[in-house]
Design a protein around this motif. Sequence first.
Motif, PDB file in Angstrom:
ATOM      1  N   THR A 185      17.120 -31.876 -16.902  1.00 55.60           N
ATOM      2  CA  THR A 185      16.666 -30.621 -16.296  1.00 55.60           C
ATOM      3  C   THR A 185      17.073 -30.548 -14.822  1.00 55.60           C
ATOM      4  O   THR A 185      17.536 -29.506 -14.347  1.00 55.60           O
ATOM      5  CB  THR A 185      15.130 -30.485 -16.475  1.00 55.60           C
ATOM      6  N   ASP A 186      16.954 -31.672 -14.099  1.00 60.15           N
ATOM      7  CA  ASP A 186      17.396 -31.707 -12.698  1.00 60.15           C
ATOM      8  C   ASP A 186      18.916 -31.586 -12.604  1.00 60.15           C
ATOM      9  O   ASP A 186      19.446 -30.962 -11.680  1.00 60.15           O
ATOM     10  CB  ASP A 186      16.954 -33.014 -12.025  1.00 60.15           C
ATOM     11  N   ALA A 187      19.611 -32.188 -13.570  1.00 58.87           N
ATOM     12  CA  ALA A 187      21.082 -32.123 -13.563  1.00 58.87           C
ATOM     13  C   ALA A 187      21.534 -30.675 -13.708  1.00 58.87           C
ATOM     14  O   ALA A 187      22.454 -30.228 -13.005  1.00 58.87           O
ATOM     15  CB  ALA A 187      21.661 -32.981 -14.694  1.00 58.87           C
ATOM     16  N   VAL A 188      20.875 -29.923 -14.586  1.00 63.75           N
ATOM     17  CA  VAL A 188      21.246 -28.514 -14.776  1.00 63.75           C
ATOM     18  C   VAL A 188      21.017 -27.739 -13.476  1.00 63.75           C
ATOM     19  O   VAL A 188      21.869 -26.946 -13.049  1.00 63.75           O
ATOM     20  CB  VAL A 188      20.463 -27.900 -15.964  1.00 63.75           C
ATOM     21  N   ALA A 189      19.867 -27.991 -12.816  1.00 66.15           N
ATOM     22  CA  ALA A 189      19.580 -27.298 -11.552  1.00 66.15           C
ATOM     23  C   ALA A 189      20.652 -27.623 -10.509  1.00 66.15           C
ATOM     24  O   ALA A 189      21.167 -26.726  -9.824  1.00 66.15           O
ATOM     25  CB  ALA A 189      18.197 -27.693 -11.044  1.00 66.15           C
ATOM     26  N   THR A 190      21.019 -28.918 -10.398  1.00 69.27           N
ATOM     27  CA  THR A 190      22.055 -29.321  -9.440  1.00 69.27           C
ATOM     28  C   THR A 190      23.389 -28.631  -9.762  1.00 69.27           C
ATOM     29  O   THR A 190      24.073 -28.117  -8.871  1.00 69.27           O
ATOM     30  CB  THR A 190      22.249 -30.856  -9.493  1.00 69.27           C
ATOM     31  N   LEU A 191      23.720 -28.608 -11.043  1.00 64.39           N
ATOM     32  CA  LEU A 191      25.003 -28.010 -11.450  1.00 64.39           C
ATOM     33  C   LEU A 191      25.028 -26.515 -11.132  1.00 64.39           C
ATOM     34  O   LEU A 191      26.044 -25.985 -10.662  1.00 64.39           O
ATOM     35  CB  LEU A 191      25.242 -28.249 -12.941  1.00 64.39           C
ATOM     36  N   GLN A 192      23.914 -25.854 -11.385  1.00 66.07           N
ATOM     37  CA  GLN A 192      23.865 -24.416 -11.083  1.00 66.07           C
ATOM     38  C   GLN A 192      24.061 -24.183  -9.590  1.00 66.07           C
ATOM     39  O   GLN A 192      24.784 -23.272  -9.195  1.00 66.07           O
ATOM     40  CB  GLN A 192      22.540 -23.822 -11.578  1.00 66.07           C
TER      41      GLN A 192
ATOM     42  N   THR B 124      23.519 -23.444 -18.714  1.00 63.10           N
ATOM     43  CA  THR B 124      22.113 -23.040 -18.780  1.00 63.10           C
ATOM     44  C   THR B 124      21.340 -24.086 -19.563  1.00 63.10           C
ATOM     45  O   THR B 124      21.917 -24.830 -20.373  1.00 63.10           O
ATOM     46  CB  THR B 124      21.915 -21.669 -19.463  1.00 63.10           C
ATOM     47  N   TRP B 125      20.024 -24.165 -19.326  1.00 57.39           N
ATOM     48  CA  TRP B 125      19.174 -25.166 -19.962  1.00 57.39           C
ATOM     49  C   TRP B 125      19.311 -25.049 -21.476  1.00 57.39           C
ATOM     50  O   TRP B 125      19.163 -23.954 -22.028  1.00 57.39           O
ATOM     51  CB  TRP B 125      17.716 -24.981 -19.547  1.00 57.39           C
TER      52      TRP B 125
ATOM     53  N   GLU C 133      33.740 -30.458 -17.457  1.00 56.17           N
ATOM     54  CA  GLU C 133      33.775 -29.989 -16.061  1.00 56.17           C
ATOM     55  C   GLU C 133      32.439 -30.215 -15.363  1.00 56.17           C
ATOM     56  O   GLU C 133      32.392 -30.596 -14.193  1.00 56.17           O
ATOM     57  CB  GLU C 133      34.144 -28.508 -16.007  1.00 56.17           C
ATOM     58  N   ASP C 134      31.355 -29.979 -16.115  1.00 53.25           N
ATOM     59  CA  ASP C 134      30.025 -30.222 -15.546  1.00 53.25           C
ATOM     60  C   ASP C 134      29.839 -31.707 -15.227  1.00 53.25           C
ATOM     61  O   ASP C 134      29.276 -32.065 -14.192  1.00 53.25           O
ATOM     62  CB  ASP C 134      28.936 -29.757 -16.519  1.00 53.25           C
ATOM     63  N   GLU C 135      30.305 -32.548 -16.133  1.00 51.58           N
ATOM     64  CA  GLU C 135      30.169 -33.989 -15.910  1.00 51.58           C
ATOM     65  C   GLU C 135      30.891 -34.408 -14.626  1.00 51.58           C
ATOM     66  O   GLU C 135      30.360 -35.181 -13.828  1.00 51.58           O
ATOM     67  CB  GLU C 135      30.746 -34.764 -17.104  1.00 51.58           C
ATOM     68  N   THR C 136      32.079 -33.853 -14.417  1.00 48.28           N
ATOM     69  CA  THR C 136      32.848 -34.182 -13.212  1.00 48.28           C
ATOM     70  C   THR C 136      32.123 -33.711 -11.959  1.00 48.28           C
ATOM     71  O   THR C 136      32.010 -34.439 -10.968  1.00 48.28           O
ATOM     72  CB  THR C 136      34.250 -33.532 -13.283  1.00 48.28           C
ATOM     73  N   LEU C 137      31.609 -32.505 -12.021  1.00 45.60           N
ATOM     74  CA  LEU C 137      30.891 -31.904 -10.895  1.00 45.60           C
ATOM     75  C   LEU C 137      29.653 -32.740 -10.533  1.00 45.60           C
ATOM     76  O   LEU C 137      29.345 -32.968  -9.369  1.00 45.60           O
ATOM     77  CB  LEU C 137      30.455 -30.496 -11.323  1.00 45.60           C
ATOM     78  N   LEU C 138      28.961 -33.206 -11.566  1.00 47.86           N
ATOM     79  CA  LEU C 138      27.714 -33.932 -11.356  1.00 47.86           C
ATOM     80  C   LEU C 138      27.939 -35.305 -10.720  1.00 47.86           C
ATOM     81  O   LEU C 138      27.154 -35.741  -9.878  1.00 47.86           O
ATOM     82  CB  LEU C 138      27.002 -34.104 -12.704  1.00 47.86           C
ATOM     83  N   VAL C 139      29.014 -35.998 -11.092  1.00 47.69           N
ATOM     84  CA  VAL C 139      29.201 -37.371 -10.598  1.00 47.69           C
ATOM     85  C   VAL C 139      29.910 -37.424  -9.249  1.00 47.69           C
ATOM     86  O   VAL C 139      30.017 -38.496  -8.666  1.00 47.69           O
ATOM     87  CB  VAL C 139      29.954 -38.278 -11.617  1.00 47.69           C
ATOM     88  N   GLU C 140      30.379 -36.277  -8.744  1.00 45.50           N
ATOM     89  CA  GLU C 140      31.205 -36.337  -7.529  1.00 45.50           C
ATOM     90  C   GLU C 140      30.454 -36.910  -6.328  1.00 45.50           C
ATOM     91  O   GLU C 140      31.074 -37.386  -5.387  1.00 45.50           O
ATOM     92  CB  GLU C 140      31.839 -34.968  -7.207  1.00 45.50           C
ATOM     93  N   ASP C 141      29.105 -36.868  -6.359  1.00 48.22           N
ATOM     94  CA  ASP C 141      28.335 -37.408  -5.227  1.00 48.22           C
ATOM     95  C   ASP C 141      28.038 -38.896  -5.350  1.00 48.22           C
ATOM     96  O   ASP C 141      27.333 -39.457  -4.522  1.00 48.22           O
ATOM     97  CB  ASP C 141      27.007 -36.645  -5.100  1.00 48.22           C
ATOM     98  N   TYR C 142      28.529 -39.541  -6.398  1.00 50.17           N
ATOM     99  CA  TYR C 142      28.181 -40.953  -6.649  1.00 50.17           C
ATOM    100  C   TYR C 142      29.431 -41.815  -6.817  1.00 50.17           C
ATOM    101  O   TYR C 142      30.470 -41.332  -7.249  1.00 50.17           O
ATOM    102  CB  TYR C 142      27.336 -41.071  -7.928  1.00 50.17           C
TER     103      TYR C 142
END
Length: 432
Positions: free
Chosen positions: A283-290, A297-298, A305-314
């Motif tokens: 749920t937090d991952a979806v909020a961050t991605l948005q 959407t939930w 693409e979402d996976e790439t976007l999510l890991v870019e900060d780590y």
Amino acid sequence: MSYARIAELSSHAGQSVTVRGWVTHLRSSGKVAFIVLRDGTGILQAVVVKSQVPAEVWERFGALTQEACVAITGEVRADARAPGGHEMGLAALDVIGASPLDYPIQPKEHGVDYLLDHRHFWLRTPRQVAIARIRSEVEQAINDFFYEHGFLRVDTPILTAAIGERSGLFATEYFDLGNAYLAQTGQLYGEAAAAAFGKIYTFGPTFRAEKSKTRRHLTEFWMIEPEVAFIDSDENMQLQEDMLVFIVRRVLDRKQAELKELEREVAKLEAAASAPYPRIDYTDAVATLQKKGSAVTWGDDLGAEDETLLVEDYSTPVFVKNYPKEAKAFYMKENPADPRTVLCNDCLAPEGFGEIIGGSQREDDLEKILRRIREEKLPEDAYDWYLALRKYGTFPHSGYGLGLERTVAWICGTQHIRECIAFPRMMHRLRP
Ligand code: 4AD
Ligand code: MG
């Protein structure tokens, strides 16, 4: 005659030995010539001085071609400047298998389809050799990790009745019993085995008849699936983290030459080997991605693409946990804290390499799992033995599946997983 493998030459310095292998480079000044030979254990440069060898040896050298298989004999000397660290003063040369001039892989750029058509030769090139060696090290590391942690390796069937994940099945006729299907997962058998042996893992080929043409999908890939009695979803993620740290450390410790050949940024792997890995709620991952501009959407599964976007900060792998029920398989345990979700995780590799692991705590309640099978309209009959595990001594348990080729692709830094298996099987490729 004393034969030696190139990797063992340091114990033969000063001696005359015969080395057998394939010609990878040839060059000649007319008086002095060089052969670079590859035998699978290393490379060796041999020097031929026209005035010091019989005329027929010099002639035989002149007729040599790339990839001819030869035996060369001469004295070995340590030479730090030579490729491989040794040089041979060539005294004799025998051709074991000639190779005509039209060898399919030439020292120029070939397209990837052409290379895949010639995979039987492409495998010999330095980059492919490095990937294969890292894959083998990863396989060994996985076996060592589970062995050292008291797991039993259980080899589950490849020919199965119709049970598994949701994506397509390959079918084949099976005597009088109708169709057999190639296994998409060993998990369900692994769950049965966990009640017999406590901690198990499977290691084998799995098959998906998905019409996916992405760089992350093969129709035949290798999966490692641990299944453990009495661990929950959090402990399951801990096991994944410990295993990944172990694997990456092992490759860093033993495969520096191969990483160098692949021009892999070693600092990035060093960073990935440091625990703990973040655990982000879906749920937090979806909020961050948005917030980052994704249209997710939930309720959706996360796309590449979402996976790439999510890991870019780590800089380490990232766990995303507790996905919505409808995005995941029927066997995942309902989350008591939020029954819209299940106790599961994906593990996303850093640098945008995407999902390498899918895992979950399994539904151990007979009524709940039956309801899920009916909701998904799965063939209840085919699952009778699996459901019986919930009737007789049901037990909390969790496990996961690590995709071998995706893990190797990440560690090697290769964009497409087709280079990470010797003979890839994809929708449009069954040969060689
Ligand atoms: O997420 P998946 O489908 O999970 C399972 O099969 C579970 N039964 C695992 C378990 O809990 N025991 O697949 C697991 C992993 C993925 O994360 C991915 O790394 C890899 O298998 N994978 C593929 N690799 C290459 N080509 C494909 N078509 C793949 N499908 C999955
Ligand atoms: Mg998955």
